[in-house]
Scaffold this motif. Structure first.
Motif, PDB file in Angstrom:
ATOM      1  N   ARG A  22       0.830  -1.207   0.000  1.00 16.97           N
ATOM      2  CA  ARG A  22       0.000   0.000   0.000  1.00 16.97           C
ATOM      3  C   ARG A  22       0.862   1.254   0.000  1.00 16.97           C
ATOM      4  O   ARG A  22       0.526   2.259  -0.632  1.00 16.97           O
ATOM      5  CB  ARG A  22      -0.942  -0.008   1.211  1.00 16.97           C
ATOM      6  CG  ARG A  22      -1.917   1.171   1.224  1.00 16.97           C
ATOM      7  CD  ARG A  22      -2.988   0.994   2.280  1.00 16.97           C
ATOM      8  NE  ARG A  22      -2.454   1.029   3.630  1.00 16.97           N
ATOM      9  CZ  ARG A  22      -2.208   2.162   4.296  1.00 16.97           C
ATOM     10  NH1 ARG A  22      -2.404   3.337   3.724  1.00 16.97           N
ATOM     11  NH2 ARG A  22      -1.752   2.113   5.531  1.00 16.97           N
ATOM     12  N   TRP A  23       2.006   1.191   0.720  1.00 17.47           N
ATOM     13  CA  TRP A  23       2.908   2.351   0.709  1.00 17.47           C
ATOM     14  C   TRP A  23       3.387   2.643  -0.711  1.00 17.47           C
ATOM     15  O   TRP A  23       3.387   3.792  -1.150  1.00 17.47           O
ATOM     16  CB  TRP A  23       4.106   2.095   1.627  1.00 17.47           C
ATOM     17  CG  TRP A  23       4.949   3.325   1.830  1.00 17.47           C
ATOM     18  CD1 TRP A  23       4.850   4.222   2.856  1.00 17.47           C
ATOM     19  CD2 TRP A  23       5.987   3.820   0.973  1.00 17.47           C
ATOM     20  NE1 TRP A  23       5.766   5.244   2.690  1.00 17.47           N
ATOM     21  CE2 TRP A  23       6.482   5.021   1.547  1.00 17.47           C
ATOM     22  CE3 TRP A  23       6.557   3.374  -0.209  1.00 17.47           C
ATOM     23  CZ2 TRP A  23       7.500   5.769   0.963  1.00 17.47           C
ATOM     24  CZ3 TRP A  23       7.580   4.113  -0.799  1.00 17.47           C
ATOM     25  CH2 TRP A  23       8.045   5.292  -0.214  1.00 17.47           C
ATOM     26  N   LYS A  24       3.786   1.594  -1.411  1.00 13.31           N
ATOM     27  CA  LYS A  24       4.267   1.796  -2.779  1.00 13.31           C
ATOM     28  C   LYS A  24       3.171   2.359  -3.671  1.00 13.31           C
ATOM     29  O   LYS A  24       3.416   3.232  -4.515  1.00 13.31           O
ATOM     30  CB  LYS A  24       4.793   0.486  -3.355  1.00 13.31           C
ATOM     31  CG  LYS A  24       5.367   0.642  -4.767  1.00 13.31           C
ATOM     32  CD  LYS A  24       5.843  -0.673  -5.325  1.00 13.31           C
ATOM     33  CE  LYS A  24       6.366  -0.489  -6.755  1.00 13.31           C
ATOM     34  NZ  LYS A  24       6.802  -1.769  -7.361  1.00 13.31           N
ATOM     35  N   GLU A  25       1.966   1.877  -3.487  1.00  9.02           N
ATOM     36  CA  GLU A  25       0.853   2.304  -4.340  1.00  9.02           C
ATOM     37  C   GLU A  25       0.389   3.716  -4.014  1.00  9.02           C
ATOM     38  O   GLU A  25       0.166   4.541  -4.909  1.00  9.02           O
ATOM     39  CB  GLU A  25      -0.313   1.322  -4.171  1.00  9.02           C
ATOM     40  CG  GLU A  25      -1.492   1.599  -5.079  1.00  9.02           C
ATOM     41  CD  GLU A  25      -1.233   1.278  -6.532  1.00  9.02           C
ATOM     42  OE1 GLU A  25      -1.935   1.853  -7.400  1.00  9.02           O
ATOM     43  OE2 GLU A  25      -0.328   0.467  -6.811  1.00  9.02           O
ATOM     44  N   ASP A  26       0.234   4.019  -2.714  1.00  3.11           N
ATOM     45  CA  ASP A  26      -0.407   5.272  -2.317  1.00  3.11           C
ATOM     46  C   ASP A  26       0.554   6.366  -1.887  1.00  3.11           C
ATOM     47  O   ASP A  26       0.275   7.552  -2.105  1.00  3.11           O
ATOM     48  CB  ASP A  26      -1.385   5.003  -1.155  1.00  3.11           C
ATOM     49  CG  ASP A  26      -2.508   4.059  -1.544  1.00  3.11           C
ATOM     50  OD1 ASP A  26      -2.765   3.909  -2.754  1.00  3.11           O
ATOM     51  OD2 ASP A  26      -3.123   3.459  -0.631  1.00  3.11           O
ATOM     52  N   LEU A  27       1.676   5.989  -1.249  1.00  7.34           N
ATOM     53  CA  LEU A  27       2.566   7.007  -0.688  1.00  7.34           C
ATOM     54  C   LEU A  27       3.817   7.252  -1.519  1.00  7.34           C
ATOM     55  O   LEU A  27       4.364   8.352  -1.498  1.00  7.34           O
ATOM     56  CB  LEU A  27       2.975   6.640   0.744  1.00  7.34           C
ATOM     57  CG  LEU A  27       1.981   6.995   1.845  1.00  7.34           C
ATOM     58  CD1 LEU A  27       0.771   6.066   1.817  1.00  7.34           C
ATOM     59  CD2 LEU A  27       2.640   6.920   3.217  1.00  7.34           C
ATOM     60  N   ALA A  28       4.273   6.239  -2.232  1.00  7.13           N
ATOM     61  CA  ALA A  28       5.502   6.409  -3.017  1.00  7.13           C
ATOM     62  C   ALA A  28       5.424   7.533  -4.042  1.00  7.13           C
ATOM     63  O   ALA A  28       6.409   8.261  -4.233  1.00  7.13           O
ATOM     64  CB  ALA A  28       5.870   5.091  -3.697  1.00  7.13           C
ATOM     65  N   PRO A  29       4.280   7.720  -4.726  1.00  6.23           N
ATOM     66  CA  PRO A  29       4.236   8.804  -5.719  1.00  6.23           C
ATOM     67  C   PRO A  29       4.535  10.188  -5.142  1.00  6.23           C
ATOM     68  O   PRO A  29       5.023  11.069  -5.857  1.00  6.23           O
ATOM     69  CB  PRO A  29       2.795   8.724  -6.246  1.00  6.23           C
ATOM     70  CG  PRO A  29       2.411   7.290  -6.066  1.00  6.23           C
ATOM     71  CD  PRO A  29       3.046   6.896  -4.766  1.00  6.23           C
ATOM     72  N   GLY A  30       4.277  10.382  -3.860  1.00 11.00           N
ATOM     73  CA  GLY A  30       4.554  11.678  -3.238  1.00 11.00           C
ATOM     74  C   GLY A  30       5.867  11.726  -2.491  1.00 11.00           C
ATOM     75  O   GLY A  30       6.192  12.752  -1.871  1.00 11.00           O
ATOM     76  N   LEU A  35      14.053   5.919  -3.972  1.00 12.21           N
ATOM     77  CA  LEU A  35      14.593   5.148  -5.091  1.00 12.21           C
ATOM     78  C   LEU A  35      14.089   3.709  -5.116  1.00 12.21           C
ATOM     79  O   LEU A  35      13.902   3.133  -6.185  1.00 12.21           O
ATOM     80  CB  LEU A  35      16.121   5.147  -5.037  1.00 12.21           C
ATOM     81  CG  LEU A  35      16.798   6.506  -5.097  1.00 12.21           C
ATOM     82  CD1 LEU A  35      18.310   6.351  -4.918  1.00 12.21           C
ATOM     83  CD2 LEU A  35      16.486   7.215  -6.404  1.00 12.21           C
ATOM     84  N   GLY A  36      13.902   3.107  -3.937  1.00 10.08           N
ATOM     85  CA  GLY A  36      13.455   1.722  -3.910  1.00 10.08           C
ATOM     86  C   GLY A  36      13.794   1.066  -2.590  1.00 10.08           C
ATOM     87  O   GLY A  36      14.329   1.701  -1.668  1.00 10.08           O
ATOM     88  N   GLY A  37      13.501  -0.226  -2.515  1.00 10.22           N
ATOM     89  CA  GLY A  37      13.773  -0.943  -1.283  1.00 10.22           C
ATOM     90  C   GLY A  37      13.898  -2.433  -1.518  1.00 10.22           C
ATOM     91  O   GLY A  37      13.357  -2.987  -2.478  1.00 10.22           O
ATOM     92  N   THR A  38      14.648  -3.078  -0.629  1.00  9.34           N
ATOM     93  CA  THR A  38      14.800  -4.532  -0.587  1.00  9.34           C
ATOM     94  C   THR A  38      14.293  -4.995   0.770  1.00  9.34           C
ATOM     95  O   THR A  38      14.695  -4.454   1.802  1.00  9.34           O
ATOM     96  CB  THR A  38      16.276  -4.929  -0.759  1.00  9.34           C
ATOM     97  OG1 THR A  38      16.737  -4.509  -2.043  1.00  9.34           O
ATOM     98  CG2 THR A  38      16.463  -6.439  -0.623  1.00  9.34           C
TER      99      THR A  38
END
Length: 203
Positions: A22-30, A35-38
């Motif tokens: 959900r973080w990637k979908e909703d919060l990452a755009p802002g 850069l990314g995560g493992t």
């Protein structure tokens, strides 16, 4: 590059993965500068997250957002006890930095006496390593202000990684590695058998 390493004992991996999705979908755009995560879980239930940002400032801006605070309040309930954060301004990519297609990630942690020396060693061309250990497809190295380091090594599969461990390194490389390991203490290995990844979309 700035890396934040997040670790804690997790009692509910599926729910935590849902929060991260959900973080990637909703919060990452802002989250400008993310850069990314493992991410992954060890056999004993420890969650490890290695999150990459362009800079410490970008990470701070992301963490100060109200929606980030609300998200973490929910996600943190998946952990048992303390969650630790290591903030590492001293972070570099090794080889190609890894791949979201990796099937196995080994996390190596420890403490170094001379961070500048360690960084210089790990920043040198890795041609010999790539020839000797072709199953390594990249990784990251992050050192915090106290000399605590976290290294990720990505492999196509765990079988390839285990076979590669049995191979002898060239003498020159082995000698360099042995010298560098003399200044490392408290080293430990955390195996992420089923890692997952997130990468920012290029704009």
């Amino acid at each position: 590059m700035f890396i934040q390493v997040i670790q804690g004992m997790c009692s509910d991996e599926p729910t935590l993965r849902g929060h991260l999705d959900r973080w990637k979908e909703d919060l990452a755009p802002g989250a400008d500068g993310w850069l990314g995560g493992t991410y992954g879980m060890t056999d004993d239930g420890q969650f490890v997250g290695v999150v990459r940002f362009e800079s410490r400032e970008a990470a701070a801006r992301s963490s100060l957002r109200p929606e980030q605070g609300a998200w973490w309040e929910e996600a943190s309930r998946c952990f048992d006890g303390e969650v630790t954060f290591h903030d590492c301004d001293d972070a570099i990519l090794m080889l190609d930095g890894g791949s979201d297609d990796a099937g196995f990630v080994q996390v190596i942690q420890g403490r170094v006496e001379d961070a500048d020396r360690f960084r210089a060693f790990m920043s040198q061309p890795m041609d010999m390593l790539q020839q000797a250990r072709p199953e390594i497809i990249g990784g990251t190295i992050a050192i915090d202000a106290d000399g605590f380091f976290t290294e990720t090594m990505s492999f196509r599969s765990e079988d390839e990684a285990r076979k590669g461990e049995q191979m002898e390194m060239p003498d020159e490389m082995a000698a360099q590695f042995d010298r560098e390991m003399e200044q490392v203490t408290d080293m430990r290995y955390l195996d992420l058998h089923h890692p997952w990844f997130a990468t920012a979309m290029r704009r």
